[in-house]
Design a protein around this motif. Structure first.
Motif, PDB file in Angstrom:
ATOM      1  N   GLU B  26     -91.669  -0.800 -51.891  1.00 25.07           N
ATOM      2  CA  GLU B  26     -90.038  -1.220 -51.816  1.00 25.07           C
ATOM      3  C   GLU B  26     -89.292  -0.330 -50.517  1.00 25.07           C
ATOM      4  O   GLU B  26     -88.547  -1.343 -49.995  1.00 25.07           O
ATOM      5  N   LEU B  27     -89.517   0.577 -50.315  1.00 26.81           N
ATOM      6  CA  LEU B  27     -88.810   1.310 -49.198  1.00 26.81           C
ATOM      7  C   LEU B  27     -89.218   0.488 -47.970  1.00 26.81           C
ATOM      8  O   LEU B  27     -88.480   0.280 -47.034  1.00 26.81           O
ATOM      9  N   PHE B  28     -90.688   0.161 -47.946  1.00 22.91           N
ATOM     10  CA  PHE B  28     -90.988  -0.383 -46.738  1.00 22.91           C
ATOM     11  C   PHE B  28     -90.229  -1.875 -46.430  1.00 22.91           C
ATOM     12  O   PHE B  28     -89.882  -2.142 -45.527  1.00 22.91           O
ATOM     13  N   GLU B  29     -90.153  -2.545 -47.552  1.00 23.91           N
ATOM     14  CA  GLU B  29     -89.448  -3.896 -47.429  1.00 23.91           C
ATOM     15  C   GLU B  29     -87.969  -3.567 -47.309  1.00 23.91           C
ATOM     16  O   GLU B  29     -87.261  -4.223 -46.696  1.00 23.91           O
ATOM     17  N   GLU B  30     -87.409  -2.503 -47.663  1.00 19.26           N
ATOM     18  CA  GLU B  30     -86.024  -2.406 -47.543  1.00 19.26           C
ATOM     19  C   GLU B  30     -85.859  -1.933 -46.021  1.00 19.26           C
ATOM     20  O   GLU B  30     -84.759  -2.400 -45.267  1.00 19.26           O
ATOM     21  N   ILE B  31     -86.516  -1.079 -45.536  1.00 25.35           N
ATOM     22  CA  ILE B  31     -86.601  -0.630 -44.100  1.00 25.35           C
ATOM     23  C   ILE B  31     -86.677  -2.113 -43.132  1.00 25.35           C
ATOM     24  O   ILE B  31     -85.657  -2.082 -42.306  1.00 25.35           O
ATOM     25  N   THR B  32     -87.817  -2.824 -43.387  1.00 27.56           N
ATOM     26  CA  THR B  32     -87.687  -3.816 -42.284  1.00 27.56           C
ATOM     27  C   THR B  32     -87.049  -5.123 -42.674  1.00 27.56           C
ATOM     28  O   THR B  32     -87.098  -5.905 -41.701  1.00 27.56           O
ATOM     29  N   SER B  33     -86.067  -5.050 -43.722  1.00 29.32           N
ATOM     30  CA  SER B  33     -85.145  -5.938 -43.882  1.00 29.32           C
ATOM     31  C   SER B  33     -83.736  -5.932 -42.883  1.00 29.32           C
ATOM     32  O   SER B  33     -83.192  -6.510 -42.716  1.00 29.32           O
ATOM     33  N   ALA B  67     -74.545  -0.821 -43.654  1.00 27.68           N
ATOM     34  CA  ALA B  67     -75.361  -2.170 -43.951  1.00 27.68           C
ATOM     35  C   ALA B  67     -75.972  -2.174 -45.053  1.00 27.68           C
ATOM     36  O   ALA B  67     -76.420  -3.502 -45.750  1.00 27.68           O
ATOM     37  N   ALA B  68     -76.761  -1.211 -45.512  1.00 34.82           N
ATOM     38  CA  ALA B  68     -77.516  -1.220 -46.767  1.00 34.82           C
ATOM     39  C   ALA B  68     -76.729  -1.494 -47.808  1.00 34.82           C
ATOM     40  O   ALA B  68     -77.006  -2.276 -48.824  1.00 34.82           O
ATOM     41  N   LEU B  69     -75.644  -0.777 -48.052  1.00 32.69           N
ATOM     42  CA  LEU B  69     -74.702  -1.063 -48.966  1.00 32.69           C
ATOM     43  C   LEU B  69     -74.171  -2.499 -49.368  1.00 32.69           C
ATOM     44  O   LEU B  69     -74.085  -2.740 -50.050  1.00 32.69           O
ATOM     45  N   ALA B  84     -84.019  -8.032 -51.323  1.00 34.95           N
ATOM     46  CA  ALA B  84     -85.176  -9.085 -51.465  1.00 34.95           C
ATOM     47  C   ALA B  84     -86.525  -8.389 -50.995  1.00 34.95           C
ATOM     48  O   ALA B  84     -86.370  -7.646 -50.323  1.00 34.95           O
ATOM     49  N   ALA B  85     -87.479  -8.803 -51.825  1.00 33.96           N
ATOM     50  CA  ALA B  85     -88.640  -8.003 -51.326  1.00 33.96           C
ATOM     51  C   ALA B  85     -89.819  -9.179 -51.721  1.00 33.96           C
ATOM     52  O   ALA B  85     -89.766 -10.065 -52.606  1.00 33.96           O
ATOM     53  N   ALA B  86     -90.883  -8.689 -51.148  1.00 36.90           N
ATOM     54  CA  ALA B  86     -92.038  -9.691 -51.174  1.00 36.90           C
ATOM     55  C   ALA B  86     -92.434  -9.432 -52.795  1.00 36.90           C
ATOM     56  O   ALA B  86     -92.442  -8.444 -53.223  1.00 36.90           O
ATOM     57  N   ALA B  87     -93.142 -10.667 -53.189  1.00 32.11           N
ATOM     58  CA  ALA B  87     -93.610 -10.494 -54.753  1.00 32.11           C
ATOM     59  C   ALA B  87     -95.062 -10.048 -54.523  1.00 32.11           C
ATOM     60  O   ALA B  87     -95.670  -9.620 -55.565  1.00 32.11           O
ATOM     61  N   LEU B  88     -95.824 -10.226 -53.508  1.00 24.96           N
ATOM     62  CA  LEU B  88     -97.096  -9.944 -53.375  1.00 24.96           C
ATOM     63  C   LEU B  88     -97.336  -9.110 -52.217  1.00 24.96           C
ATOM     64  O   LEU B  88     -96.770  -9.092 -51.188  1.00 24.96           O
ATOM     65  N   ASP B  89     -98.319  -8.075 -52.405  1.00 26.03           N
ATOM     66  CA  ASP B  89     -98.623  -7.359 -51.216  1.00 26.03           C
ATOM     67  C   ASP B  89     -99.971  -7.864 -50.705  1.00 26.03           C
ATOM     68  O   ASP B  89    -100.944  -7.738 -51.279  1.00 26.03           O
ATOM     69  N   ILE B  90    -100.140  -8.283 -49.461  1.00 25.60           N
ATOM     70  CA  ILE B  90    -101.377  -8.973 -49.086  1.00 25.60           C
ATOM     71  C   ILE B  90    -102.022  -8.149 -47.782  1.00 25.60           C
ATOM     72  O   ILE B  90    -101.114  -8.217 -46.866  1.00 25.60           O
ATOM     73  N   ARG B  91    -103.213  -7.928 -47.995  1.00 22.18           N
ATOM     74  CA  ARG B  91    -103.595  -7.371 -46.777  1.00 22.18           C
ATOM     75  C   ARG B  91    -104.979  -7.972 -46.633  1.00 22.18           C
ATOM     76  O   ARG B  91    -105.704  -8.265 -47.545  1.00 22.18           O
ATOM     77  N   GLN B  92    -105.685  -7.852 -45.435  1.00 16.93           N
ATOM     78  CA  GLN B  92    -106.925  -8.543 -45.182  1.00 16.93           C
ATOM     79  C   GLN B  92    -108.059  -7.256 -45.023  1.00 16.93           C
ATOM     80  O   GLN B  92    -107.675  -6.300 -44.564  1.00 16.93           O
ATOM     81  N   GLU B  93    -109.054  -7.623 -45.664  1.00 18.14           N
ATOM     82  CA  GLU B  93    -109.975  -6.428 -46.009  1.00 18.14           C
ATOM     83  C   GLU B  93    -111.323  -7.151 -45.913  1.00 18.14           C
ATOM     84  O   GLU B  93    -111.870  -7.631 -46.768  1.00 18.14           O
ATOM     85  N   ASN B  94    -112.454  -6.933 -45.173  1.00 21.28           N
ATOM     86  CA  ASN B  94    -113.655  -7.378 -45.182  1.00 21.28           C
ATOM     87  C   ASN B  94    -113.808  -8.804 -45.635  1.00 21.28           C
ATOM     88  O   ASN B  94    -114.702  -8.981 -46.592  1.00 21.28           O
TER      89      ASN B  94
END
Lengths: 185, 295
Positions: B26-33, B67-69, B84-94
């Motif tokens: 969630e922190l990742f989404e917050e930061i990159t927003s 800005a965050a507040l 706002a945050a993504a509902a799914l975490d998607i990464r590509q692997e093998n």
């Protein structure tokens, strides 16, 4: 670099280094709030400076460098509570830190370690806890390898002295530890 | 030799933190927003070790906090939907997309949008499920009226669930592996844990592995004993199905023949005054094939 590429790059960096950075700040703060603030501020900095981040192994060192300064600001009381990481703060509060491994020897080392000054503690922790080598520490601290070697040698010697002070049999380790460096210091 | 003292010190390292958690994502989404500072401004600043850089950074943080507040005020106070945050975490692997569900309660359209973004024609819906079925996958739409069973429907093709969700322990990460380049149109239903009081759509027998009465031999036991068993396993409420319809209470001396959890903390038991199973409509909930070692 466009926004999607920046986000992808940041995601790679975040995935690769988040756990290490959390461990770094967790081990150096006494409170979940401070740890959450430090990790949020560190990665917010990385995101804002994504175009400047060094590549490869130096990325982690760059992040450690930012975290180190964030923590120093916290100790000076000059950092702010961030609105970010609300859930993370709650998770860290709820997380049960496993009890440290007990044992006479470890307790003695911990006591001796706590008697050191902050700079010595940080240097020795970077080696013993984060597993960094002399060159990496030199990059992180922005000084020469020779200076790091010298400061490490002195820190180890002071830790050995402290082990004697706390009455540990392990002081012999410390003596041995300082012996090879005698000729070089 | 120096390594001796370093080794001693390594043995005293405090435990690492909890690692990559939901809060971390969630922190990742917050930061990159927030937008990245333009390179020409950033490039004019010295490296991270410079005091000048850090004075400047102090001002930047204040701006970022404002800005965050401003963006997330009600969410931060627990009054709104939050950032706002993504509902799914998607990464590509093998050769697979590893799709982890971050927001169990997101609007299905939010899942669709992310999956469509990968070129997948996959429709994903999450429904509340009994503990043993959290993280399990079904193809097609699960019947909703009444209390359908969890029989059948498990996929045999290349789409798989993420392992590690077959116990009643919560929280349980749930997700899917979907082959990269999967082009078929497919509707997937995934079991999620229920909110407090929410009726389960996917239901399993109360003695199935992962359910509260697994390996208790409750079938044929008296109502009083089964109620006590359920309470001891964190299920305080029960309703009863009899040959004459649903009842809120029945004599404690009656016998329990089958049961399901209908929501967290509430069971639905098929009961009768004798050892004969009452003849009621609906599927039979099969026995648990109790194997102690696997429970």
């Amino acid at each position: 670099m466009g926004p999607p590429e920046r986000r992808r790059l940041f995601e790679e960096i975040y995935e690769a280094h988040y756990s290490d950075l959390l461990t770094y700040v967790w081990r150096r703060t006494g409170s979940p709030d401070d740890a959450a603030d430090a990790i949020a501020e560190t990665f917010t900095t990385a995101w804002r400076r994504i175009d400047e981040l060094p590549e490869g192994r130096e990325t982690r060192l760059w992040l450690y460098g930012v975290a180190r300064r964030v923590l120093a600001n916290q100790r000076r009381g000059s950092s702010r509570r961030t609105a970010l990481a609300t859930r993370l703060r709650a998770e860290l509060t709820a997380w049960q830190d496993p009890a440290p491994t007990a044992g006479h020897d470890r307790d003695a080392v911990r006591r001796a370690f706590r008697l050191l000054g902050e700079r010595d503690r940080e240097l020795l922790a970077l080696v013993g806890w984060e597993g960094l080598d002399t060159a990496e520490i030199a990059t992180l601290l922005g000084c020469s390898r020779g200076a790091v070697r010298l400061r490490l040698h002195r820190a180890r010697r002071r830790l050995a002295r402290n082990l004697k002070l706390v009455g540990s049999d392990l002081a012999t380790y410390g003596v041995r530890a300082t012996e090879p460096a005698k000729g070089t210091s | 030799m120096r390594r001796d003292i370093d080794h001693l010190l390594a043995g005293t390292a405090p435990a690492p933190g909890p690692g990559m958690t939901r809060g971390a994502r969630e922190l990742f989404e917050e930061i990159t927003s927030h937008a990245v500072e333009e390179p020409e401004t950033a490039g004019a600043e010295p490296g991270p070790g410079s005091p000048r850089r850090w004075r400047r950074w102090g001002l930047s943080v204040v701006a970022a906090l404002v800005a965050a507040l401003g963006l997330a005020g009600p969410g931060f106070l627990g009054l709104g939907a939050g950032p706002a945050a993504a509902a799914l975490d998607i990464r590509q692997e093998n050769g697979f997309y590893v799709v982890m569900v971050r927001d169990l309660y997101a609007d299905p359209e939010v899942y669709q949008e992310q999956l469509r973004g990968l070129g997948l024609n996959v429709s994903l819906r999450l429904v509340p499920a009994s503990p043993s079925l959290v993280g399990r996958i079904w193809e097609g739409t699960v019947r909703t009226g009444g209390e359908p069973t969890a029989e059948g429907g498990r996929r045999k093709d290349a789409i798989e669930t993420i392992d590690g969700c077959l116990t009643a322990d919560f929280p349980c990460a749930i997700g899917l592996r979907i082959p990269v380049g999967y082009t078929k149109k497919i509707d997937i239903t995934l079991g999620r844990r229920g909110r407090e009081g929410e009726r389960y759509t996917l239901i399993a027998s109360v003695d199935a592995p992962g359910e509260p009465l697994h390996c208790t031999g409750f079938r044929g036991e008296r109502v009083d004993r089964v109620i006590a068993l359920l309470r001891s396993r964190g299920v305080p409420d029960a309703v009863f199905v009899t040959a004459d319809g649903d009842r809120a209470t029945v004599p404690g001396s009656w016998y329990v023949h089958e049961g399901v959890l209908r929501s967290a903390g509430s069971a639905r038991l098929l009961v009768g005054p004798t050892h004969s199973r009452p003849d009621v409509p609906g599927p039979r909930m099969r026995g648990d094939d109790c194997v102690k070692d696997s429970s």
